[in-house]
Scaffold this active site. Structure first.
Site, PDB file in Angstrom:
ATOM      1  N   LYS A  29       0.800  -1.164  -0.148  1.00  0.00           N
ATOM      2  CA  LYS A  29      -0.095   0.010  -0.096  1.00  0.00           C
ATOM      3  C   LYS A  29       0.977   1.176  -0.085  1.00  0.00           C
ATOM      4  O   LYS A  29       0.536   2.179  -0.664  1.00  0.00           O
ATOM      5  CB  LYS A  29      -1.042   0.154   1.289  1.00  0.00           C
ATOM      6  CG  LYS A  29      -1.632   1.421   1.491  1.00  0.00           C
ATOM      7  CD  LYS A  29      -2.201   1.246   2.811  1.00  0.00           C
ATOM      8  CE  LYS A  29      -1.738   1.441   3.969  1.00  0.00           C
ATOM      9  NZ  LYS A  29      -1.341   3.126   4.420  1.00  0.00           N
ATOM     10  N   ASN A  30       1.737   1.161   0.886  1.00  0.00           N
ATOM     11  CA  ASN A  30       2.518   2.533   1.013  1.00  0.00           C
ATOM     12  C   ASN A  30       3.431   2.751  -0.089  1.00  0.00           C
ATOM     13  O   ASN A  30       4.294   3.722  -0.113  1.00  0.00           O
ATOM     14  CB  ASN A  30       3.004   2.762   2.334  1.00  0.00           C
ATOM     15  CG  ASN A  30       2.232   2.722   3.682  1.00  0.00           C
ATOM     16  OD1 ASN A  30       1.068   3.068   3.075  1.00  0.00           O
ATOM     17  ND2 ASN A  30       2.556   2.546   4.714  1.00  0.00           N
ATOM     18  N   ARG A  90       0.329  14.318  13.371  1.00  0.00           N
ATOM     19  CA  ARG A  90       1.052  14.308  11.952  1.00  0.00           C
ATOM     20  C   ARG A  90       0.789  15.510  11.372  1.00  0.00           C
ATOM     21  O   ARG A  90       0.147  15.499  10.162  1.00  0.00           O
ATOM     22  CB  ARG A  90      -0.134  13.178  11.504  1.00  0.00           C
ATOM     23  CG  ARG A  90       0.298  11.776  12.137  1.00  0.00           C
ATOM     24  CD  ARG A  90      -0.502  10.616  11.346  1.00  0.00           C
ATOM     25  NE  ARG A  90       0.131  10.197  10.180  1.00  0.00           N
ATOM     26  CZ  ARG A  90      -0.119   9.007   9.394  1.00  0.00           C
ATOM     27  NH1 ARG A  90      -1.429   8.523   9.647  1.00  0.00           N
ATOM     28  NH2 ARG A  90       0.242   8.725   8.289  1.00  0.00           N
ATOM     29  N   VAL A 135       2.189  18.406   8.331  1.00  0.00           N
ATOM     30  CA  VAL A 135       2.918  18.380   7.274  1.00  0.00           C
ATOM     31  C   VAL A 135       3.640  19.402   7.026  1.00  0.00           C
ATOM     32  O   VAL A 135       4.133  20.013   5.806  1.00  0.00           O
ATOM     33  CB  VAL A 135       1.857  18.163   5.899  1.00  0.00           C
ATOM     34  CG1 VAL A 135       1.111  16.805   6.020  1.00  0.00           C
ATOM     35  CG2 VAL A 135       1.063  19.296   5.786  1.00  0.00           C
ATOM     36  N   ASP A 136       4.137  20.163   8.048  1.00  0.00           N
ATOM     37  CA  ASP A 136       4.958  21.161   7.867  1.00  0.00           C
ATOM     38  C   ASP A 136       6.357  21.024   7.322  1.00  0.00           C
ATOM     39  O   ASP A 136       6.956  21.781   6.579  1.00  0.00           O
ATOM     40  CB  ASP A 136       5.278  21.824   9.234  1.00  0.00           C
ATOM     41  CG  ASP A 136       6.162  20.622  10.295  1.00  0.00           C
ATOM     42  OD1 ASP A 136       5.589  19.640  10.254  1.00  0.00           O
ATOM     43  OD2 ASP A 136       7.045  20.581  10.937  1.00  0.00           O
ATOM     44  N   GLN A 137       6.868  19.746   7.307  1.00  0.00           N
ATOM     45  CA  GLN A 137       8.389  19.406   6.484  1.00  0.00           C
ATOM     46  C   GLN A 137       7.773  19.224   5.096  1.00  0.00           C
ATOM     47  O   GLN A 137       8.918  19.803   4.297  1.00  0.00           O
ATOM     48  CB  GLN A 137       8.772  18.010   7.145  1.00  0.00           C
ATOM     49  CG  GLN A 137       9.006  17.882   8.657  1.00  0.00           C
ATOM     50  CD  GLN A 137       9.991  19.124   9.100  1.00  0.00           C
ATOM     51  OE1 GLN A 137      11.261  19.483   8.386  1.00  0.00           O
ATOM     52  NE2 GLN A 137       9.805  19.929   9.938  1.00  0.00           N
ATOM     53  N   ASP A 155       4.340   0.623  11.898  1.00  0.00           N
ATOM     54  CA  ASP A 155       3.308  -0.125  11.592  1.00  0.00           C
ATOM     55  C   ASP A 155       3.188  -1.734  11.767  1.00  0.00           C
ATOM     56  O   ASP A 155       2.354  -2.331  11.432  1.00  0.00           O
ATOM     57  CB  ASP A 155       3.454  -0.089   9.806  1.00  0.00           C
ATOM     58  CG  ASP A 155       3.124   1.370   9.585  1.00  0.00           C
ATOM     59  OD1 ASP A 155       2.749   2.251  10.141  1.00  0.00           O
ATOM     60  OD2 ASP A 155       3.431   1.603   8.283  1.00  0.00           O
ATOM     61  N   ILE A 163       7.614   6.982  17.254  1.00  0.00           N
ATOM     62  CA  ILE A 163       7.249   7.596  15.846  1.00  0.00           C
ATOM     63  C   ILE A 163       5.889   8.531  16.058  1.00  0.00           C
ATOM     64  O   ILE A 163       5.922   9.653  15.420  1.00  0.00           O
ATOM     65  CB  ILE A 163       6.948   6.749  14.739  1.00  0.00           C
ATOM     66  CG1 ILE A 163       8.364   5.683  14.614  1.00  0.00           C
ATOM     67  CG2 ILE A 163       6.796   7.474  13.278  1.00  0.00           C
ATOM     68  CD1 ILE A 163       9.654   6.241  14.174  1.00  0.00           C
ATOM     69  N   ARG A 182      -8.826  -0.445   4.371  1.00  0.00           N
ATOM     70  CA  ARG A 182      -8.057   0.531   3.960  1.00  0.00           C
ATOM     71  C   ARG A 182      -6.826  -0.215   3.498  1.00  0.00           C
ATOM     72  O   ARG A 182      -6.155   0.346   2.279  1.00  0.00           O
ATOM     73  CB  ARG A 182      -7.758   1.734   4.694  1.00  0.00           C
ATOM     74  CG  ARG A 182      -9.115   2.435   5.210  1.00  0.00           C
ATOM     75  CD  ARG A 182      -8.676   3.757   6.162  1.00  0.00           C
ATOM     76  NE  ARG A 182      -7.597   4.316   5.410  1.00  0.00           N
ATOM     77  CZ  ARG A 182      -7.241   5.742   5.773  1.00  0.00           C
ATOM     78  NH1 ARG A 182      -7.739   6.071   7.025  1.00  0.00           N
ATOM     79  NH2 ARG A 182      -6.215   6.334   5.204  1.00  0.00           N
TER      80      ARG A 182
HETATM   81  N1  EPU Z   1       6.166  14.705  10.904  1.00  0.00           N
HETATM   82  C1  EPU Z   1       6.282  15.980  11.368  1.00  0.00           C
HETATM   83  N2  EPU Z   1       6.055  16.915  10.158  1.00  0.00           N
HETATM   84  C2  EPU Z   1       6.022  16.332   8.751  1.00  0.00           C
HETATM   85  C3  EPU Z   1       5.886  15.092   8.520  1.00  0.00           C
HETATM   86  C4  EPU Z   1       6.062  14.119   9.628  1.00  0.00           C
HETATM   87  O1  EPU Z   1       6.197  16.388  12.391  1.00  0.00           O
HETATM   88  O2  EPU Z   1       5.649  17.471   7.945  1.00  0.00           O
HETATM   89  C5  EPU Z   1       6.323  13.586  12.043  1.00  0.00           C
HETATM   90  C6  EPU Z   1       4.840  12.717  12.175  1.00  0.00           C
HETATM   91  O3  EPU Z   1       4.067  13.418  12.919  1.00  0.00           O
HETATM   92  C7  EPU Z   1       5.552  11.508  12.675  1.00  0.00           C
HETATM   93  C8  EPU Z   1       6.918  11.426  12.124  1.00  0.00           C
HETATM   94  O4  EPU Z   1       7.305  12.729  11.627  1.00  0.00           O
HETATM   95  O5  EPU Z   1       5.585  11.524  14.214  1.00  0.00           O
HETATM   96  C9  EPU Z   1       6.960  10.488  11.109  1.00  0.00           C
HETATM   97  O6  EPU Z   1       5.767  10.524  10.009  1.00  0.00           O
HETATM   98  P1  EPU Z   1       6.043  10.294   8.587  1.00  0.00           P
HETATM   99  O7  EPU Z   1       6.011  11.595   7.751  1.00  0.00           O
HETATM  100  O8  EPU Z   1       7.185   9.329   8.341  1.00  0.00           O
HETATM  101  O9  EPU Z   1       4.599   9.612   8.307  1.00  0.00           O
HETATM  102  P2  EPU Z   1       3.858   9.430   7.039  1.00  0.00           P
HETATM  103  O10 EPU Z   1       4.747   9.752   6.017  1.00  0.00           O
HETATM  104  O11 EPU Z   1       2.681  10.227   7.248  1.00  0.00           O
HETATM  105  C10 EPU Z   1       4.005   6.891   6.633  1.00  0.00           C
HETATM  106  C11 EPU Z   1       3.197   5.699   6.397  1.00  0.00           C
HETATM  107  C12 EPU Z   1       2.696   5.310   7.701  1.00  0.00           C
HETATM  108  C13 EPU Z   1       3.634   4.966   8.747  1.00  0.00           C
HETATM  109  C14 EPU Z   1       4.708   6.162   8.888  1.00  0.00           C
HETATM  110  C15 EPU Z   1       5.898   5.854   9.505  1.00  0.00           C
HETATM  111  C16 EPU Z   1       2.410   6.163   4.135  1.00  0.00           C
HETATM  112  C17 EPU Z   1       1.268   6.550   3.170  1.00  0.00           C
HETATM  113  N3  EPU Z   1       2.106   6.077   5.389  1.00  0.00           N
HETATM  114  O12 EPU Z   1       3.482   8.056   6.951  1.00  0.00           O
HETATM  115  O13 EPU Z   1       1.915   4.312   7.393  1.00  0.00           O
HETATM  116  O14 EPU Z   1       3.187   4.804   9.853  1.00  0.00           O
HETATM  117  O15 EPU Z   1       5.211   6.816   7.459  1.00  0.00           O
HETATM  118  O16 EPU Z   1       6.599   4.806   9.059  1.00  0.00           O
HETATM  119  O17 EPU Z   1       3.505   5.708   3.632  1.00  0.00           O
HETATM  120  C18 EPU Z   1       0.097   2.613   7.779  1.00  0.00           C
HETATM  121  O18 EPU Z   1       0.200   2.166   6.821  1.00  0.00           O
HETATM  122  O19 EPU Z   1      -0.740   2.216   8.643  1.00  0.00           O
HETATM  123  C19 EPU Z   1       0.581   3.803   8.124  1.00  0.00           C
HETATM  124  C20 EPU Z   1       0.259   4.831   9.141  1.00  0.00           C
END
Ligand code: EPU
Length: 418
Positions: free
Chosen positions: A22-23, A122, A124-126, A305, A327, A397
């Site tokens: 999925k991811n 979560r 998306v500031d980054q 995950d 995380i 999902r």
């Molecule tokens: N974070 C920030 N700011 C940002 C981005 C991330 O503070 O702009 C923080 C997040 O809040 C979190 C950490 O950084 O505490 C890591 O988050 P990450 O961005 O890596 O997560 P993601 O990209 O939103 C993906 C997977 C998730 C998985 C995480 C961690 C996808 C579509 N989703 O999410 O998958 O848990 O990486 O490995 O790739 C799942 O499949 O059940 C799932 C939640």
């Protein structure tokens, strides 16, 4: 609403095929926005999150075709709007992955901010800061991320933390930027590598994917490509936890054990006998598992995950385990439900202490997010008597017909609709 009815206590025996990840599939579908040519993907899982992504791409004007097999083709030759609406983004946070490609190819994008999430804040500031570093004029307006850039310009971008979709969004933006981009502190997940491999097939110039420093030389345009999505390491890991909890012997086909090192090591520590080939995993388990400690970490560490599913295994293990979730700040929603099944778990902040019990007892429990749902199914397979798992739309999902695959393995599980 659908729920699952599970009668626990039957060991699992047989063979199932693991679906595409999925991811990996989600960003890869969004990468189709980067060219007017057709991108054809195989091994695309049949999941609700994939349907949502196809719907979102369709709303943007992209032609998407899901073939009867597991392949999907995407042609973004007539994109009609550059806006991802709240109605879709709120149901799936990964929708933010259209931001980078839209901005890079069309010079503009409006993507709704995702809002709250069951497993943590979560933000998306980054993603936003990274795109700004690439020269985008980007702001939040009326709940939307609004970004503009005539052409993005390569830069060194160092994210504050390792972010999977953040790395993916920035990589998709940088491939069409002018000059060189270096992504520092990049995510090393296999799904990031798979996206990079597709982008390279489309004509992108990327090096260092799979390390924390990805170097991208921007090109003027990308072209169509064909790509097979990697197998889902989390689905495979979830089935391994299921056999760990229920006992028996299973064979997983179309798996990618080389992406699952940390999970396989923990499951072996728990007592599973595991043998792997290049694309298969055989696992057997007899008796009670042993308690295993774990601390979630970015890849190649133990995946967040997989935390809920391994916790389900720990609930019936011999001994006490300490689990630390590093995380996400709120990824223990399954704990109260596991306790309803008779588990002994104490939480203190990011740490959960699980004292293994001999048996769980079936009950009605409620799924709260995707991986939490899987952990409840695993616990239900081990519990005495009947377990109902409600709100399984979360499960749908991210797991392709999980109950069907478990039935192939001999589990007593069925979907009921009320
Ligand atoms: N974070 C920030 N700011 C940002 C981005 C991330 O503070 O702009 C923080 C997040 O809040 C979190 C950490 O950084 O505490 C890591 O988050 P990450 O961005 O890596 O997560 P993601 O990209 O939103 C993906 C997977 C998730 C998985 C995480 C961690 C996808 C579509 N989703 O999410 O998958 O848990 O990486 O490995 O790739 C799942 O499949 O059940 C799932 C939640």
């Amino acid at each position: 609403m659908d729920k699952l009815r599970i009668i626990g206590g039957t060991p699992l025996h047989g063979e199932v095929s693991i679906s595409g990840a999925k991811n990996a599939a989600l960003p890869i579908l969004c990468a189709g926005l980067l060219t007017a040519d057709t991108v054809t993907l195989t091994n695309v899982p049949k999941l609700n999150d994939i349907s949502t992504t196809l719907k979102l791409l369709g709303q943007l004007g992209v032609k998407t075709t899901r073939h009867s097999d597991d392949s999907v083709s995407i042609t973004a030759d007539e994109v009609s709007t550059l806006e991802a609406p709240y109605e879709l983004v709120k149901t799936m946070r990964a929708s933010i992955l259209v931001l980078g490609p839209l901005l890079a190819r069309f010079g503009e994008a409006r993507v709704s901010l995702p809002g709250g999430c069951a497993i943590g804040q979560r933000p998306v500031d980054q993603h936003i800061q990274g795109l700004a570093a690439l020269g985008a004029d980007i702001k939040i307006e009326h709940g939307f991320v609004v970004a503009r850039a005539k052409r993005l310009k390569g830069a060194v971008v160092r994210t504050d933390m390792v972010t999977v979709t953040g790395t993916e969004n920035l990589m998709m933006a940088a491939v069409l930027a002018e000059g060189q981009t270096i992504l520092e502190n990049a995510a090393r997940e296999p799904e990031v590598i798979d996206l990079a491999e597709l982008l390279i097939k489309m004509g992108a110039n990327i090096k260092g994917h799979g390390t924390d420093r990805i170097v991208i030389e921007g090109v003027d345009r990308l072209h169509g490509a064909q790509h097979r999505v990697i197998p889902d390491r989390i689905e495979a890991g979830s089935f391994l936890c299921a056999v760990g909890a229920a006992g028996g012997e299973i064979m997983l086909r179309n798996a990618a054990p080389e992406t699952m090192g940390a999970t396989l090591a923990k499951l072996q520590e728990a007592g599973l006998q595991i043998t792997c080939g290049s694309d298969w995993i055989q696992a057997s388990m007899s008796g009670r598992p042993k308690a295993v400690d774990m601390r979630t970490h970015e890849y190649p560490g133990f995946a967040t995950d997989m935390q809920a599913q391994l916790m389900a295994l720990n609930t019936i293990a011999e001994g006490t385990s300490v689990i630390v979730e590093t995380i996400f700040e709120n990824r223990y929603m399954h704990v109260q439900e596991l306790i309803r099944l008779g588990a002994h778990i104490d939480i203190d902040g990011h740490t959960a202490v699980v004292r293994g019990v001999k048996t769980l007892s079936g009950a009605t429990v409620m799924a709260t997010d995707l991986r939490a749902s899987a952990s409840l199914v695993i616990a239900g397979l081990a519990a005495e008597g009947e377990t109902f798992v409600e709100r399984i739309y979360h499960l749908d999902r991210g797991y392709e017909r999980m109950e069907h695959k478990l039935r192939l393995l001999g589990a007593n599980i069925e979907r009921t609709t009320s």
